[in-house]
Design a protein around this motif. Structure first.
Motif, PDB file in Angstrom:
ATOM      1  N   ARG A 252     -10.548 -57.383  44.535  1.00 43.82           N
ATOM      2  CA  ARG A 252      -9.529 -57.867  43.605  1.00 43.82           C
ATOM      3  C   ARG A 252      -8.173 -58.027  44.286  1.00 43.82           C
TER       4      ARG A 252
ATOM      5  N   THR B 253       0.168 -52.536  40.319  1.00 48.40           N
ATOM      6  CA  THR B 253       0.077 -53.302  39.074  1.00 48.40           C
ATOM      7  C   THR B 253       1.373 -53.285  38.275  1.00 48.40           C
TER       8      THR B 253
ATOM      9  N   VAL C   4      -2.897 -58.271  36.463  1.00 47.46           N
ATOM     10  CA  VAL C   4      -2.202 -58.910  37.579  1.00 47.46           C
ATOM     11  C   VAL C   4      -1.760 -57.843  38.569  1.00 47.46           C
TER      12      VAL C   4
ATOM     13  N   ASP D 247      -1.513 -60.880  43.863  1.00 49.36           N
ATOM     14  CA  ASP D 247      -1.745 -62.190  43.251  1.00 49.36           C
ATOM     15  C   ASP D 247      -0.518 -63.081  43.398  1.00 49.36           C
TER      16      ASP D 247
ATOM     17  N   ASN E  93      -8.555 -52.501  35.314  1.00 44.88           N
ATOM     18  CA  ASN E  93      -9.228 -53.363  34.354  1.00 44.88           C
ATOM     19  C   ASN E  93      -9.243 -54.820  34.811  1.00 44.88           C
ATOM     20  N   ASP E  94     -10.172 -55.565  34.283  1.00 46.41           N
ATOM     21  CA  ASP E  94     -10.228 -57.012  34.555  1.00 46.41           C
ATOM     22  C   ASP E  94      -8.960 -57.683  34.044  1.00 46.41           C
ATOM     23  N   ARG E  95      -8.587 -58.741  34.733  1.00 43.70           N
ATOM     24  CA  ARG E  95      -7.469 -59.609  34.348  1.00 43.70           C
ATOM     25  C   ARG E  95      -6.099 -58.934  34.451  1.00 43.70           C
TER      26      ARG E  95
ATOM     27  N   ASN F  36      -3.337 -49.921  32.966  1.00 43.72           N
ATOM     28  CA  ASN F  36      -4.080 -50.718  33.949  1.00 43.72           C
ATOM     29  C   ASN F  36      -5.537 -50.298  34.086  1.00 43.72           C
TER      30      ASN F  36
END
Length: 456
Positions: A106, A59, A79, A83, A75-77, A66
């Motif tokens: 994820r 991350t 990056v 990605d 955590n959500d969202r 994070n």
């Protein structure tokens, strides 16, 4: 676009490879990689335990930013590097430690191979075969690729240990081979932060044998890369996720807790056989480095910065110190620690050490801690060392130049009061800048007006 091969060891001490001062024959494949690329002698992971360390790497954010402070999902969202690489057309693969990046979905791996399919994460040939298959698939699709190859060695259970025999049946142990070199207790030199006791010596030999099998994995994966013909277009990075699972190492904030044997080989960028012994780097720096390799824009809010200037042997400011953290053990016990260290001094704040709480972690489950406790009955120095490990002091300060093994806590010495104040100041500033949830507690305990003005 450049391919990216990230190879990780599980619980390898930063000084184990021969190219980092370890036994001359311990890691022939890593030593070959080191001669083909650049080694970083002051590389550190953010947190000395598996999942938080790996989540931070992927991350580019501190664990408290994070969400993966322990063995929790990010955590959500948030990056992740996957990605950006997937959006750029990369094929994504992971070999081993799949469930140590959560939530698994994820990370959107195109290929994910679990430890059972890799001989419990300890079969070098299986890693080589799976790496070769993955690279061939990406090549057939005309896509660049990112492969994270995670050896499970030298994580416990160590080769030849009673723990290994207890954990896996004889049939399961047939899934993986012996290391290409097995160490005996009488041929090893015990690290200086541990007492040289028979039990420690035996366990350290078992650890080195497991480290050698990790090196065997590295050799098989690198050979697969060579056979693919893609080595000239591939950035190769090797590191360990944290220090070895012994007392005063893994799951702490000592020098040998977070020091990692970082090796980077990038054809056309790194000069073979080079070494960076001066700059402190953090594995948070790999996310932006991978962005540079892929020709992607780096997100603005990352906690690391690209290593490309250092790889090109250019001087860079702001690398005179490194911060590290610890939050939670694999058993979900909280032992909050914060650390800042530079070339001379290391400072640790143990938020959990209140005179009552007692530390307990996986690094105490083997022969070494048992040997220390037995020896403590007759040896006052070992008894004092063992007692300190369990209870700690609120603050620890070490002169790393004269005491690199961190054996003598000097936080209470008047002669180092100025150094202590400067380190408190540096840590307080970092905690504030990163939004550390314990900054208020640290400020309350160490008032700003007592910190002094020194920054170093």
């Amino acid at each position: 676009m450049t391919n990216i091969l990230l190879i990780t060891a599980d619980d390898m001490d930063g000084n184990t490879p021969g190219s980092f001062g370890g036994p001359a024959e311990a890691t022939p494949n890593l030593d070959r990689l080191a001669m083909e690329g650049m080694v970083f002698r002051r590389g550190h992971v953010p947190a000395a335990v598996c999942q938080p360390s790996r989540s931070a790497l992927m991350t580019g954010l501190w664990p408290h930013r994070n969400g993966a402070e322990g063995f929790e999902p990010i955590n959500d969202r948030i990056v992740v590097i996957n990605d950006l690489l997937k959006q750029a057309g990369y094929r994504l693969g992971i070999l081993g430690k799949v469930d140590h990046l959560q939530p698994v979905e994820r990370f959107a791996w195109d290929t994910a191979v679990n430890m059972r399919e890799l001989g419990l994460g300890r079969n070098p040939a299986a890693y080589g075969r799976r790496a070769e298959e993955f690279i061939a698939e990406a090549t057939g699709e005309g896509r660049p690729w990112f492969l994270m190859a995670n050896a499970h060695d030298p994580h416990r259970p160590f080769h030849g240990s009673e723990n290994e025999r207890d954990k896996w049946t004889s049939e399961e142990r047939e899934f993986y081979p012996e290391p290409s070199k097995v160490y005996d207790a009488d041929e090893v030199q015990v690290p200086g932060f541990l007492p040289d006791l028979p039990g420690v010596r035996t366990e350290y030999a078992q650890y080195l044998s497991s480290a050698r099998r990790c090196d065997d994995v590295v050799g098989e994966v690198l050979d697969a890369l060579e056979r693919s013909g893609a080595a000239g277009e591939t950035l190769v990075v090797f590191l360990s996720d944290n220090g070895m699972a012994f007392p005063f190492a893994k799951a702490n904030c000592y020098l040998r807790s977070t020091l990692t044997p970082l090796i980077i080989r990038w054809p056309g960028v790194t000069t073979p056989g080079t070494s960076n012994a001066d700059d402190f780097v953090n594995m948070l720096d790999l996310f932006p480095t991978f962005c540079d390799a892929a020709g992607l824009l780096t997100p603005a809010d990352l906690d690391g910065s690209s290593l490309v200037p250092l790889l090109l042997q250019r001087r860079e400011e702001r690398r005179e110190q490194v911060f590290t953290v610890f939050h939670e053990t694999a058993a979900k016990q909280r032992y909050e620690m914060r650390c800042v260290q530079d070339a001379r001094y290391g400072y640790i704040w143990n938020a959990w050490a209140d005179g009552q709480a007692q530390y307990r972690a996986e690094n105490m489950f083997g022969l070494s801690w048992k040997a220390m406790l037995a020896a403590a009955e007759d040896d006052a120095d070992i008894r004092q060392r063992a007692d300190f490990y369990v209870s700690r002091a609120r603050e620890e300060l070490y002169d790393l130049a004269s005491d690199p093994e961190c054996l003598r806590n000097r936080a209470a010495e008047p002669s180092l009061a100025t150094v202590l104040a400067a380190k408190r100041n540096a840590l307080a500033r970092w905690m504030t800048e990163t939004g550390d949830p314990l900054v208020a507690a640290f400020d309350a305990e160490v008032p700003r007006e007592l910190l002094g003005s020194g920054d170093k």
